[in-house]
Design a protein around this motif. Structure first.
Motif, PDB file in Angstrom:
ATOM      1  N   MET A   5       0.829  -1.187   0.000  1.00 57.65           N
ATOM      2  CA  MET A   5       0.000   0.000   0.000  1.00 57.65           C
ATOM      3  C   MET A   5       0.877   1.256   0.000  1.00 57.65           C
ATOM      4  SD  MET A   5      -2.870   1.376  -0.278  1.00 57.65           S
ATOM      5  CE  MET A   5      -4.181   0.258  -0.003  1.00 57.65           C
ATOM      6  N   ALA A   6       2.025   1.192   0.687  1.00 50.98           N
ATOM      7  CA  ALA A   6       2.917   2.358   0.701  1.00 50.98           C
ATOM      8  C   ALA A   6       3.387   2.698  -0.708  1.00 50.98           C
ATOM      9  CB  ALA A   6       4.104   2.107   1.621  1.00 50.98           C
ATOM     10  N   THR A   7       3.713   1.681  -1.495  1.00 50.09           N
ATOM     11  CA  THR A   7       4.148   1.911  -2.876  1.00 50.09           C
ATOM     12  C   THR A   7       3.027   2.536  -3.685  1.00 50.09           C
ATOM     13  OG1 THR A   7       5.693   0.054  -2.792  1.00 50.09           O
ATOM     14  CG2 THR A   7       4.986   0.776  -4.976  1.00 50.09           C
ATOM     15  N   THR A   8       1.832   2.023  -3.559  1.00 51.05           N
ATOM     16  CA  THR A   8       0.690   2.532  -4.312  1.00 51.05           C
ATOM     17  C   THR A   8       0.392   3.982  -3.946  1.00 51.05           C
ATOM     18  OG1 THR A   8      -0.245   0.323  -4.433  1.00 51.05           O
ATOM     19  CG2 THR A   8      -1.756   2.140  -4.825  1.00 51.05           C
ATOM     20  N   LYS A   9       0.378   4.280  -2.674  1.00 51.04           N
ATOM     21  CA  LYS A   9       0.075   5.647  -2.228  1.00 51.04           C
ATOM     22  C   LYS A   9       1.174   6.618  -2.660  1.00 51.04           C
ATOM     23  CE  LYS A   9      -3.299   6.287   0.121  1.00 51.04           C
ATOM     24  NZ  LYS A   9      -4.490   6.890  -0.451  1.00 51.04           N
ATOM     25  N   ALA A  69       3.255   6.255  -5.171  1.00 56.09           N
ATOM     26  CA  ALA A  69       3.178   6.384  -6.627  1.00 56.09           C
ATOM     27  C   ALA A  69       2.089   7.377  -7.023  1.00 56.09           C
ATOM     28  CB  ALA A  69       2.914   5.021  -7.261  1.00 56.09           C
ATOM     29  N   HIS A  70       0.945   7.296  -6.362  1.00 60.50           N
ATOM     30  CA  HIS A  70      -0.161   8.214  -6.630  1.00 60.50           C
ATOM     31  C   HIS A  70       0.263   9.659  -6.337  1.00 60.50           C
ATOM     32  CE1 HIS A  70      -4.245   9.748  -6.870  1.00 60.50           C
ATOM     33  NE2 HIS A  70      -4.048  10.328  -5.699  1.00 60.50           N
ATOM     34  N   ASP A  71       0.947   9.857  -5.219  1.00 61.20           N
ATOM     35  CA  ASP A  71       1.371  11.203  -4.829  1.00 61.20           C
ATOM     36  C   ASP A  71       2.458  11.764  -5.745  1.00 61.20           C
ATOM     37  OD1 ASP A  71      -0.402  11.079  -2.730  1.00 61.20           O
ATOM     38  OD2 ASP A  71       1.129  10.689  -1.197  1.00 61.20           O
ATOM     39  N   MET A  72       3.336  10.917  -6.268  1.00 62.81           N
ATOM     40  CA  MET A  72       4.481  11.368  -7.048  1.00 62.81           C
ATOM     41  C   MET A  72       4.218  11.439  -8.555  1.00 62.81           C
ATOM     42  SD  MET A  72       6.460  11.991  -4.592  1.00 62.81           S
ATOM     43  CE  MET A  72       8.021  12.353  -5.338  1.00 62.81           C
ATOM     44  N   LYS A  73       3.172  10.784  -9.007  1.00 59.30           N
ATOM     45  CA  LYS A  73       2.886  10.739 -10.452  1.00 59.30           C
ATOM     46  C   LYS A  73       2.747  12.125 -11.069  1.00 59.30           C
ATOM     47  CE  LYS A  73       0.208   8.215 -13.852  1.00 59.30           C
ATOM     48  NZ  LYS A  73      -0.816   7.189 -14.061  1.00 59.30           N
ATOM     49  N   PRO A  74       2.065  13.090 -10.432  1.00 55.56           N
ATOM     50  CA  PRO A  74       1.961  14.421 -11.036  1.00 55.56           C
ATOM     51  C   PRO A  74       3.324  15.099 -11.256  1.00 55.56           C
ATOM     52  CG  PRO A  74       0.356  14.185  -9.287  1.00 55.56           C
ATOM     53  CD  PRO A  74       1.269  12.990  -9.205  1.00 55.56           C
ATOM     54  N   ASP A  75       4.321  14.669 -10.496  1.00 52.22           N
ATOM     55  CA  ASP A  75       5.670  15.220 -10.644  1.00 52.22           C
ATOM     56  C   ASP A  75       6.512  14.422 -11.636  1.00 52.22           C
ATOM     57  OD1 ASP A  75       5.244  17.276  -8.761  1.00 52.22           O
ATOM     58  OD2 ASP A  75       5.670  15.897  -7.110  1.00 52.22           O
ATOM     59  N   GLY A  76       5.905  13.409 -12.269  1.00 49.42           N
ATOM     60  CA  GLY A  76       6.614  12.608 -13.254  1.00 49.42           C
ATOM     61  C   GLY A  76       7.566  11.584 -12.663  1.00 49.42           C
ATOM     62  N   ILE A  77       7.339  11.220 -11.406  1.00 48.98           N
ATOM     63  CA  ILE A  77       8.217  10.264 -10.722  1.00 48.98           C
ATOM     64  C   ILE A  77       7.540   8.897 -10.653  1.00 48.98           C
ATOM     65  CG2 ILE A  77       9.369   9.704  -8.543  1.00 48.98           C
ATOM     66  CD1 ILE A  77       9.571  12.774  -8.097  1.00 48.98           C
ATOM     67  N   THR A  78       8.248   7.872 -11.120  1.00 52.21           N
ATOM     68  CA  THR A  78       7.755   6.501 -11.106  1.00 52.21           C
ATOM     69  C   THR A  78       8.156   5.828  -9.808  1.00 52.21           C
ATOM     70  OG1 THR A  78       7.953   6.357 -13.497  1.00 52.21           O
ATOM     71  CG2 THR A  78       7.852   4.279 -12.297  1.00 52.21           C
ATOM     72  N   VAL A  79       7.216   5.148  -9.171  1.00 49.68           N
ATOM     73  CA  VAL A  79       7.465   4.417  -7.926  1.00 49.68           C
ATOM     74  C   VAL A  79       7.054   2.966  -8.138  1.00 49.68           C
ATOM     75  CG1 VAL A  79       6.885   4.242  -5.468  1.00 49.68           C
ATOM     76  CG2 VAL A  79       6.998   6.490  -6.562  1.00 49.68           C
ATOM     77  N   MET A  80       7.981   2.049  -7.836  1.00 51.25           N
ATOM     78  CA  MET A  80       7.709   0.622  -7.999  1.00 51.25           C
ATOM     79  C   MET A  80       8.269  -0.147  -6.806  1.00 51.25           C
ATOM     80  SD  MET A  80       8.974   0.330 -11.956  1.00 51.25           S
ATOM     81  CE  MET A  80       8.495  -1.372 -12.182  1.00 51.25           C
ATOM     82  N   ALA A  81       7.778  -1.361  -6.638  1.00 50.63           N
ATOM     83  CA  ALA A  81       8.336  -2.294  -5.654  1.00 50.63           C
ATOM     84  C   ALA A  81       8.895  -3.476  -6.436  1.00 50.63           C
ATOM     85  CB  ALA A  81       7.248  -2.761  -4.686  1.00 50.63           C
ATOM     86  N   ALA A 106       3.428   2.273  -9.567  1.00 51.55           N
ATOM     87  CA  ALA A 106       2.556   1.594  -8.595  1.00 51.55           C
ATOM     88  C   ALA A 106       2.481   0.093  -8.814  1.00 51.55           C
ATOM     89  CB  ALA A 106       1.154   2.201  -8.576  1.00 51.55           C
ATOM     90  N   THR A 107       3.453  -0.476  -9.546  1.00 50.41           N
ATOM     91  CA  THR A 107       3.444  -1.918  -9.762  1.00 50.41           C
ATOM     92  C   THR A 107       4.483  -2.608  -8.889  1.00 50.41           C
ATOM     93  OG1 THR A 107       4.990  -1.794 -11.642  1.00 50.41           O
ATOM     94  CG2 THR A 107       2.627  -1.720 -12.142  1.00 50.41           C
ATOM     95  N   PHE A 108       4.327  -3.911  -8.757  1.00 50.74           N
ATOM     96  CA  PHE A 108       5.243  -4.771  -8.012  1.00 50.74           C
ATOM     97  C   PHE A 108       5.762  -5.783  -9.023  1.00 50.74           C
ATOM     98  CE2 PHE A 108       5.315  -8.210  -4.435  1.00 50.74           C
ATOM     99  CZ  PHE A 108       6.691  -8.072  -4.311  1.00 50.74           C
ATOM    100  N   ARG A 109       7.066  -5.773  -9.298  1.00 49.44           N
ATOM    101  CA  ARG A 109       7.645  -6.597 -10.350  1.00 49.44           C
ATOM    102  C   ARG A 109       8.716  -7.540  -9.810  1.00 49.44           C
ATOM    103  NH1 ARG A 109       5.428  -5.307 -15.589  1.00 49.44           N
ATOM    104  NH2 ARG A 109       4.144  -3.512 -15.095  1.00 49.44           N
ATOM    105  N   THR A 110       8.797  -8.705 -10.450  1.00 44.89           N
ATOM    106  CA  THR A 110       9.874  -9.641 -10.145  1.00 44.89           C
ATOM    107  C   THR A 110      11.116  -9.211 -10.920  1.00 44.89           C
ATOM    108  OG1 THR A 110       9.274 -11.105 -11.967  1.00 44.89           O
ATOM    109  CG2 THR A 110       8.273 -11.565  -9.808  1.00 44.89           C
TER     110      THR A 110
END
Length: 70
Positions: free
Chosen positions: A1-5, A7-19, A58-62
């Motif tokens: 959930m931390a990654t998703t939240k 990612a949502h907060d940073m997306k407007p700034d063009g920042i990608t967040v992943m786990a 906001a994705t979780f990748r292997t």
């Protein structure tokens, strides 16, 4: 959930967040029967980071790029 939240907060700034899940790696902790060498996992994670875009935020990748469902 931390990654998703985040990612949502940073997306407007063009920042990608992943786990990431590095896989089962042959280390003291992973043991000798683990599936991956450290270099293989690290190379896969590096590839994912180099190619990360907002399309995958906001994705979780292997280590090999498979999407892990939350």
């Amino acid at each position: 959930m931390a990654t998703t939240k985040l990612a949502h907060d940073m997306k407007p700034d063009g920042i990608t967040v992943m786990a990431f899940h590095p896989g089962w790696i042959r280390t003291d902790m992973g043991g000798e029967h683990a599936e991956l060498e450290t270099r293989e996992s690290a190379a896969g994670l590096k590839r994912l980071l180099e190619n990360a875009t907002l399309a995958v935020t906001a994705t979780f990748r292997t280590h090999d790029g498979l999407n892990v469902g939350w």
